[in-house]
Design an enzyme around this catalytic site. Structure first.
Site, PDB file in Angstrom:
ATOM      1  N   ARG A   1     112.311  38.323  80.327  1.00  0.00           N
ATOM      2  CA  ARG A   1     112.139  37.139  81.183  1.00  0.00           C
ATOM      3  C   ARG A   1     111.009  36.258  80.661  1.00  0.00           C
ATOM      4  O   ARG A   1     109.987  36.727  80.207  1.00  0.00           O
ATOM      5  CB  ARG A   1     111.806  37.561  82.612  1.00  0.00           C
ATOM      6  CG  ARG A   1     111.418  36.322  83.428  1.00  0.00           C
ATOM      7  CD  ARG A   1     111.439  36.492  84.870  1.00  0.00           C
ATOM      8  NE  ARG A   1     110.582  37.559  85.341  1.00  0.00           N
ATOM      9  CZ  ARG A   1     110.590  37.964  86.585  1.00  0.00           C
ATOM     10  NH1 ARG A   1     111.385  37.404  87.449  1.00  0.00           N
ATOM     11  NH2 ARG A   1     109.797  38.933  86.954  1.00  0.00           N
TER      12      ARG A   1
ATOM     13  N   LYS B   1     117.016  36.982  92.238  1.00  0.00           N
ATOM     14  CA  LYS B   1     116.834  36.190  93.468  1.00  0.00           C
ATOM     15  C   LYS B   1     116.432  34.760  93.147  1.00  0.00           C
ATOM     16  O   LYS B   1     117.001  33.809  93.670  1.00  0.00           O
ATOM     17  CB  LYS B   1     115.742  36.808  94.367  1.00  0.00           C
ATOM     18  CG  LYS B   1     115.993  38.228  94.792  1.00  0.00           C
ATOM     19  CD  LYS B   1     114.868  38.755  95.670  1.00  0.00           C
ATOM     20  CE  LYS B   1     113.511  38.828  95.004  1.00  0.00           C
ATOM     21  NZ  LYS B   1     113.420  39.803  93.892  1.00  0.00           N
TER      22      LYS B   1
ATOM     23  N   ARG C   1     106.424  48.092  90.880  1.00  0.00           N
ATOM     24  CA  ARG C   1     107.076  47.114  91.776  1.00  0.00           C
ATOM     25  C   ARG C   1     108.397  47.671  92.313  1.00  0.00           C
ATOM     26  O   ARG C   1     108.750  47.448  93.471  1.00  0.00           O
ATOM     27  CB  ARG C   1     107.307  45.793  91.040  1.00  0.00           C
ATOM     28  CG  ARG C   1     106.022  44.984  90.869  1.00  0.00           C
ATOM     29  CD  ARG C   1     106.138  43.938  89.791  1.00  0.00           C
ATOM     30  NE  ARG C   1     107.136  42.920  90.063  1.00  0.00           N
ATOM     31  CZ  ARG C   1     107.669  42.136  89.132  1.00  0.00           C
ATOM     32  NH1 ARG C   1     107.293  42.261  87.870  1.00  0.00           N
ATOM     33  NH2 ARG C   1     108.545  41.229  89.460  1.00  0.00           N
TER      34      ARG C   1
HETATM   35  P1  AP5 Z   1     114.863  36.369  88.370  1.00  0.00           P
HETATM   36  O1  AP5 Z   1     115.797  35.378  88.943  1.00  0.00           O
HETATM   37  O2  AP5 Z   1     113.534  35.912  87.894  1.00  0.00           O
HETATM   38  O3  AP5 Z   1     114.698  37.605  89.387  1.00  0.00           O
HETATM   39  P2  AP5 Z   1     113.912  37.751  90.747  1.00  0.00           P
HETATM   40  O4  AP5 Z   1     114.754  38.599  91.631  1.00  0.00           O
HETATM   41  O5  AP5 Z   1     113.463  36.433  91.240  1.00  0.00           O
HETATM   42  O6  AP5 Z   1     112.706  38.618  90.215  1.00  0.00           O
HETATM   43  P3  AP5 Z   1     111.151  38.526  90.541  1.00  0.00           P
HETATM   44  O7  AP5 Z   1     110.448  39.379  89.510  1.00  0.00           O
HETATM   45  O8  AP5 Z   1     110.713  37.115  90.687  1.00  0.00           O
HETATM   46  O9  AP5 Z   1     111.099  39.257  91.869  1.00  0.00           O
HETATM   47  P4  AP5 Z   1     109.892  39.818  92.553  1.00  0.00           P
HETATM   48  O10 AP5 Z   1     110.458  39.999  93.881  1.00  0.00           O
HETATM   49  O11 AP5 Z   1     109.288  41.012  91.956  1.00  0.00           O
HETATM   50  O12 AP5 Z   1     108.776  38.698  92.272  1.00  0.00           O
HETATM   51  P5  AP5 Z   1     108.114  37.623  93.189  1.00  0.00           P
HETATM   52  O13 AP5 Z   1     107.753  36.474  92.363  1.00  0.00           O
HETATM   53  O14 AP5 Z   1     108.939  37.413  94.411  1.00  0.00           O
HETATM   54  O15 AP5 Z   1     115.633  37.125  87.190  1.00  0.00           O
HETATM   55  C1  AP5 Z   1     114.986  38.133  86.408  1.00  0.00           C
HETATM   56  C2  AP5 Z   1     115.390  37.989  84.932  1.00  0.00           C
HETATM   57  O16 AP5 Z   1     116.759  38.341  84.795  1.00  0.00           O
HETATM   58  C3  AP5 Z   1     115.277  36.558  84.397  1.00  0.00           C
HETATM   59  O17 AP5 Z   1     114.856  36.592  83.056  1.00  0.00           O
HETATM   60  C4  AP5 Z   1     116.697  35.991  84.531  1.00  0.00           C
HETATM   61  O18 AP5 Z   1     116.952  34.976  83.581  1.00  0.00           O
HETATM   62  C5  AP5 Z   1     117.531  37.239  84.297  1.00  0.00           C
HETATM   63  N1  AP5 Z   1     118.781  37.232  85.071  1.00  0.00           N
HETATM   64  C6  AP5 Z   1     118.995  36.785  86.335  1.00  0.00           C
HETATM   65  N2  AP5 Z   1     120.259  36.971  86.708  1.00  0.00           N
HETATM   66  C7  AP5 Z   1     120.880  37.587  85.658  1.00  0.00           C
HETATM   67  C8  AP5 Z   1     122.219  38.053  85.435  1.00  0.00           C
HETATM   68  N3  AP5 Z   1     123.180  37.942  86.380  1.00  0.00           N
HETATM   69  N4  AP5 Z   1     122.479  38.629  84.243  1.00  0.00           N
HETATM   70  C9  AP5 Z   1     121.497  38.760  83.283  1.00  0.00           C
HETATM   71  N5  AP5 Z   1     120.239  38.327  83.440  1.00  0.00           N
HETATM   72  C10 AP5 Z   1     119.926  37.760  84.609  1.00  0.00           C
HETATM   73  O19 AP5 Z   1     106.804  38.390  93.636  1.00  0.00           O
HETATM   74  C11 AP5 Z   1     105.797  38.712  92.692  1.00  0.00           C
HETATM   75  C12 AP5 Z   1     104.662  39.428  93.394  1.00  0.00           C
HETATM   76  O20 AP5 Z   1     104.097  38.537  94.393  1.00  0.00           O
HETATM   77  C13 AP5 Z   1     105.051  40.676  94.185  1.00  0.00           C
HETATM   78  O21 AP5 Z   1     105.070  41.813  93.370  1.00  0.00           O
HETATM   79  C14 AP5 Z   1     103.951  40.701  95.243  1.00  0.00           C
HETATM   80  O22 AP5 Z   1     102.759  41.202  94.711  1.00  0.00           O
HETATM   81  C15 AP5 Z   1     103.742  39.230  95.558  1.00  0.00           C
HETATM   82  N6  AP5 Z   1     104.596  38.768  96.685  1.00  0.00           N
HETATM   83  C16 AP5 Z   1     105.576  37.812  96.643  1.00  0.00           C
HETATM   84  N7  AP5 Z   1     106.149  37.650  97.840  1.00  0.00           N
HETATM   85  C17 AP5 Z   1     105.513  38.518  98.686  1.00  0.00           C
HETATM   86  C18 AP5 Z   1     105.655  38.858 100.050  1.00  0.00           C
HETATM   87  N8  AP5 Z   1     106.569  38.271 100.821  1.00  0.00           N
HETATM   88  N9  AP5 Z   1     104.838  39.809 100.569  1.00  0.00           N
HETATM   89  C19 AP5 Z   1     103.901  40.419  99.813  1.00  0.00           C
HETATM   90  N10 AP5 Z   1     103.723  40.176  98.506  1.00  0.00           N
HETATM   91  C20 AP5 Z   1     104.508  39.239  97.941  1.00  0.00           C
HETATM   92 MG    MG Z   2     111.583  35.499  91.481  1.00  0.00          MG
END
Ligand code: AP5
Ligand code: MG
Length: 214
Positions: free
Chosen positions: A127, A13, A171
């Site tokens: 990552r 994402k 997660r």
């Molecule tokens: P990346 O682009 O980083 O993936 P992502 O979907 O953004 O993953 P996140 O871990 O950031 O998602 P998340 O939803 O758990 O975390 P968030 O920060 O939102 O890609 C992942 C890896 O794969 C990278 O190394 C990338 O280079 C690689 N990659 C990407 N595309 C690829 C491809 N096509 N092929 C190969 N490799 C690829 O949330 C973190 C925490 O914050 C949550 O757990 C929660 O506690 C809290 N939080 C955040 N938002 C909320 C909310 N709205 N409500 C409640 N809690 C929340």
């Molecule tokens: Mg992210």
């Protein structure tokens, strides 16, 4: 253009949202990045969020919804925005809808980046995230030019605290329980679009641009 990115943790994402934001000149709003910036700056919100994030749990809706509702009303959001990681519960989606209705606006696209759980666990260990600007890399699929240094801003790259295998599993189960129902929610609204997130990231981006009509 108002876009929501849906998908499991690690689906890509953030990677895609950054590219879309740049192409369309709209802000990328990631609640995860906002919480991590608060943790880094030692704020009260950061301390509260960290308790949940480190366990792989969602931060409570009451700490999350108002923050996003305020953010989308700022000046730079007039032309649209891309929401990454919000909403991720039905109550968050309803809070967003209520705010948009008041503003006379609506979401144009909810893009679901589809990646099976097995691929996710493999991706997360590789990552690396920038401590300063939030840019995301992968040691194999998207390596920075210099090891552990951000190409964009030169700051240090780290493994996120919540990317340990046991936290990733938690997660993922939280995602299936609380966030996946949003796919149905946005399908009913007629704005859902699905992309295969297992292919090369540039090809995922091309598929998204096609959906967005570019
Ligand atoms: P990346 O682009 O980083 O993936 P992502 O979907 O953004 O993953 P996140 O871990 O950031 O998602 P998340 O939803 O758990 O975390 P968030 O920060 O939102 O890609 C992942 C890896 O794969 C990278 O190394 C990338 O280079 C690689 N990659 C990407 N595309 C690829 C491809 N096509 N092929 C190969 N490799 C690829 O949330 C973190 C925490 O914050 C949550 O757990 C929660 O506690 C809290 N939080 C955040 N938002 C909320 C909310 N709205 N409500 C409640 N809690 C929340
Ligand atoms: Mg992210």
């Amino acid at each position: 253009m108002k876009i929501i990115m849906l998908g499991a943790p690690g689906a890509g994402k953030g990677t895609q949202a950054k590219m879309i934001a740049e192409k369309f000149g709209i802000p990328h709003i990631s609640t995860g990045d906002i919480f991590r910036a608060n943790i880094k700056n030692g704020t009260e919100l950061g301390a509260k969020a960290k308790e949940y994030m480190d366990q792989g749990l969602l931060v409570p809706d009451e700490l999350t919804c108002d923050l996003v509702v305020d953010r989308i009303q700022q000046e730079d959001c007039k032309k649209g925005y891309i929401l990454d990681g919000f909403p991720r519960t039905i109550p968050q989606a309803e809070a967003l809808d209520a705010a948009l209705t008041k503003l006379g606006e609506n979401i144009d696209f909810a893009i679901n980046v589809e990646v099976p759980d097995e691929n996710i666990v493999r991706r997360m260990g590789g990552r690396r995230a920038c401590v300063s600007c939030g840019a995301t890399y992968h040691v194999v699929y998207n390596a920075p030019a210099k090891e552990n240094v951000c190409d964009a801003c030169g700051a240090e790259l780290i493994l996120r605290d919540d990317d340990k295998p046991e936290t990733v599993q938690k997660r993922l189960s939280v995602y299936h329980e609380q966030t996946q129902p949003l796919i149905d929610y946005y399908t009913k609204k007629g704005v859902i679009a699905e992309v295969d997130g297992t292919i090369d990231m540039q090809d995922v981006f091309a598929a998204i641009c096609k959906i967005l009509g570019e």
